[in-house]
Design a protein around this motif. Structure first.
Motif, PDB file in Angstrom:
ATOM      1  N   TYR A  19      -8.831 -65.265 -26.431  1.00 53.76           N
ATOM      2  CA  TYR A  19      -8.556 -65.230 -27.837  1.00 53.76           C
ATOM      3  C   TYR A  19      -9.885 -65.120 -28.495  1.00 53.76           C
ATOM      4  O   TYR A  19     -10.944 -65.929 -28.289  1.00 53.76           O
ATOM      5  CB  TYR A  19      -7.933 -66.483 -28.234  1.00 53.76           C
ATOM      6  CG  TYR A  19      -8.114 -67.050 -29.985  1.00 53.76           C
ATOM      7  CD1 TYR A  19      -7.149 -66.437 -30.611  1.00 53.76           C
ATOM      8  CD2 TYR A  19      -9.168 -67.899 -30.186  1.00 53.76           C
ATOM      9  CE1 TYR A  19      -6.999 -66.671 -32.025  1.00 53.76           C
ATOM     10  CE2 TYR A  19      -9.254 -68.103 -31.487  1.00 53.76           C
ATOM     11  CZ  TYR A  19      -8.207 -67.547 -32.549  1.00 53.76           C
ATOM     12  OH  TYR A  19      -8.183 -67.913 -33.646  1.00 53.76           O
TER      13      TYR A  19
ATOM     14  N   ASP B 105     -12.569 -63.579 -35.140  1.00 61.02           N
ATOM     15  CA  ASP B 105     -13.543 -62.650 -35.492  1.00 61.02           C
ATOM     16  C   ASP B 105     -13.909 -62.274 -37.022  1.00 61.02           C
ATOM     17  O   ASP B 105     -12.958 -61.799 -37.459  1.00 61.02           O
ATOM     18  CB  ASP B 105     -13.267 -61.308 -35.014  1.00 61.02           C
ATOM     19  CG  ASP B 105     -14.415 -60.409 -35.157  1.00 61.02           C
ATOM     20  OD1 ASP B 105     -15.407 -60.607 -35.751  1.00 61.02           O
ATOM     21  OD2 ASP B 105     -14.353 -59.131 -34.512  1.00 61.02           O
TER      22      ASP B 105
ATOM     23  N   GLN C  95     -10.526 -63.034 -38.614  1.00 62.11           N
ATOM     24  CA  GLN C  95      -9.310 -62.537 -38.140  1.00 62.11           C
ATOM     25  C   GLN C  95      -9.215 -63.245 -36.761  1.00 62.11           C
ATOM     26  O   GLN C  95     -10.071 -63.277 -35.815  1.00 62.11           O
ATOM     27  CB  GLN C  95      -9.517 -61.156 -37.944  1.00 62.11           C
ATOM     28  CG  GLN C  95      -9.449 -60.268 -39.241  1.00 62.11           C
ATOM     29  CD  GLN C  95      -9.837 -58.886 -39.375  1.00 62.11           C
ATOM     30  OE1 GLN C  95      -9.670 -58.516 -37.910  1.00 62.11           O
ATOM     31  NE2 GLN C  95      -9.729 -58.063 -40.121  1.00 62.11           N
TER      32      GLN C  95
ATOM     33  N   LYS D  56      -7.687 -62.652 -33.095  1.00 66.15           N
ATOM     34  CA  LYS D  56      -7.487 -61.468 -32.104  1.00 66.15           C
ATOM     35  C   LYS D  56      -7.085 -62.100 -30.533  1.00 66.15           C
ATOM     36  O   LYS D  56      -7.888 -63.005 -30.107  1.00 66.15           O
ATOM     37  CB  LYS D  56      -8.408 -60.556 -31.948  1.00 66.15           C
ATOM     38  CG  LYS D  56      -9.108 -59.911 -33.141  1.00 66.15           C
ATOM     39  CD  LYS D  56     -10.215 -59.047 -33.150  1.00 66.15           C
ATOM     40  CE  LYS D  56     -10.530 -58.397 -34.321  1.00 66.15           C
ATOM     41  NZ  LYS D  56     -12.003 -57.750 -34.088  1.00 66.15           N
TER      42      LYS D  56
END
Length: 463
Positions: A328, A331, A334, A336
């Motif tokens: 995981y 970023d 965000q 991801k």
């Protein structure tokens, strides 16, 4: 997620990672317990060992070496009871038990699945837009999955090693018990020889006194007296040597028992009847036990099984292991998620370790064959020696019978006034010499019996 101060955010991140590691480390973990090993303390503990220890009595009973109806401590100590004491006290037994515990623990280690790896990788970008976190925070797991039954082969290898250690412990127990038998036999021989030497000294003193009176009366030359006086001097040397050997035999027995020599200085012991020779099993049974059923033979087979499992493990390592890599990443605002998969690539097909494991298996086979051939020779020698010593004992027994008969004839003539006392005492001296030879022959025959039992790992009294 917004970080106003990057340094503080990094500290929080590292602190959180540290907290996670601490939490994972504390779940179900064992705590180190210090256990000091002090030479002075162990030396004092050894010096306190005694044969009248109540715990020793319980151990002898539980091991089946106790004779029913005997008090505590037994007097005299017999062979089986002393062997039970050695199995409780002897340091080689403690080492064998500890090695067995180590090998058993290795089974659990071999059967443990590989641990997953957690990786945390924070990154900082100083060109992030307004209101956007400059941090890229992520973690990933590496979950290894072994293939080709590698864990099973490791476990099989560990089980074989544990079985070998258990069989080695059994062989150690036999060796320790055999050592007690040999030491007790030597002590018994020394005690009986010393008794005969004392008797011989008294008889030779009587001979010197008789010849001395004859010399004074002019009935015998002084040279005759010198012969008997020389023998009397030899008696003193023999007695001194016998006492020295007796002291050494007591120390040897204490060492075989694993106790200080002072603890058995005044302890009564008994080997039993020296002329007791139990019937040996048929030679075919002896060979079967020696070459197939001995604990060291079975242990060598387990060593071979362990090397065979090690070879199978190295061959299995040609098959790639699988690594699952879920992760995981946060970023710059965000989330991801990722799921990766990897493989261990044995580029050389594990050729080197396989050749090494195969060579070790061949080595184990050669060691087994060497052991079996050596045992065959040991058994052949023990059988030949036992038969020869028994024959020698029969010849010495005949000599004792013959000398006894001559002494009885001389004694009868002396009492009837048809012979002199000097002749009877001289005949008695020959009887004592024959009895000394008989004690030595009995000792040699019992030693050869012990070696024969050792070669087959069978106690003939229990068959």
């Amino acid at each position: 997620m917004k970080f106003k101060k990057s340094p503080i955010s990094l500290a929080l991140l590292l602190g959180g990672a540290s907290a996670i590691i601490s939490l994972l480390s504390s779940v179900g973990c064992q705590i180190y317990q210090p256990k000091a090993l002090d030479p002075g303390t162990t030396a004092i503990s050894f010096g306190k060992r005694r044969l009248d220890d109540p715990q020793l009595r319980d151990a002898i009973i539980s091991s089946g070496h106790w004779s029913r109806g005997r008090g505590w401590p037994p007097s005299p100590w017999r062979l089986r009871e002393l062997q039970g004491a050695a199995l409780y006290h002897h340091p080689e037994i403690a080492v064998a038990k500890a090695r067995g515990a180590t090998m058993r623990a290795g089974i659990e280690t071999a059967g443990t699945r590989p641990n997953p790896t957690l990786s945390i990788g924070p990154e900082y970008g100083n060109k992030a837009g307004a209101g956007v976190s400059p941090w890229v925070i992520g973690f990933s797991l590496d979950v290894p999955l072994e293939t080709a039954n590698k864990r099973g082969e490791r476990t099989a290898q560990a089980i074989a090693a544990s079985n070998s250690a258990a069989l080695s412990a059994a062989d150690t127990a036999w060796t320790v018990s055999s050592g007690v038998r040999a030491a007790l036999l030597e002590l018994e021989i020394c005690i009986r020889r010393l008794d005969l030497l004392e008797e011989q000294r008294g008889n030779d003193a009587d001979l010197v006194s008789m010849v001395s009176e004859r010399v004074k009366a002019g009935e015998a030359p002084k040279t005759d007296l010198g012969v008997y006086q020389t023998q009397q001097g030899r008696d003193l040397l023999d007695l001194a040597d016998g006492r020295s050997k007796l002291d050494a035999a007591r120390v040897k027995l204490a060492t075989a028992l694993g106790v200080p020599a002072i603890s058995i200085r005044n302890t009564a012991v008994s080997f039993g009847a020296l002329d007791h020779f139990p019937a040996a099993p048929a030679e075919s049974s002896l060979r079967k036990s020696a070459l197939i059923q001995r604990s060291d033979i079975l242990g060598a087979l387990e060593d071979y099984a362990a090397s065979d499992a090690a070879l199978r493990l190295e061959i299995a390592k040609q098959t790639p292991d699988i690594h699952l890599n879920p992760g995981y990443t946060f970023d710059q605002g965000q989330s991801k998620w990722a799921l990766g998969i990897g493989f261990t690539l044995p580029i050389d097909r594990n050729a080197g370790p396989i050749r090494e494991a195969a060579a070790k298996r061949d080595e184990s086979a050669a060691v087994f064959e060497r052991l079996q051939i050596g045992i065959r020779g040991e058994l052949d020698q023990a059988l030949a020696a036992y038969n020869a010593e028994r024959q020698r004992l029969r010849e010495v027994e005949n000599l004792v019978t013959s000398q006894n008969q001559q002494f009885e004839d001389a004694e009868r003539l002396s009492k009837a006034g048809e012979g002199d006392r000097l002749t009877a005492n001289a005949a008695r001296s020959l009887v004592l010499q024959a009895k000394l030879a008989r004690i030595d022959a009995l000792g040699q025959a019992q030693q050869s019996l012990g070696r024969l039992e050792d070669s087959a790992r069978i106690s003939f009294d229990e068959n």
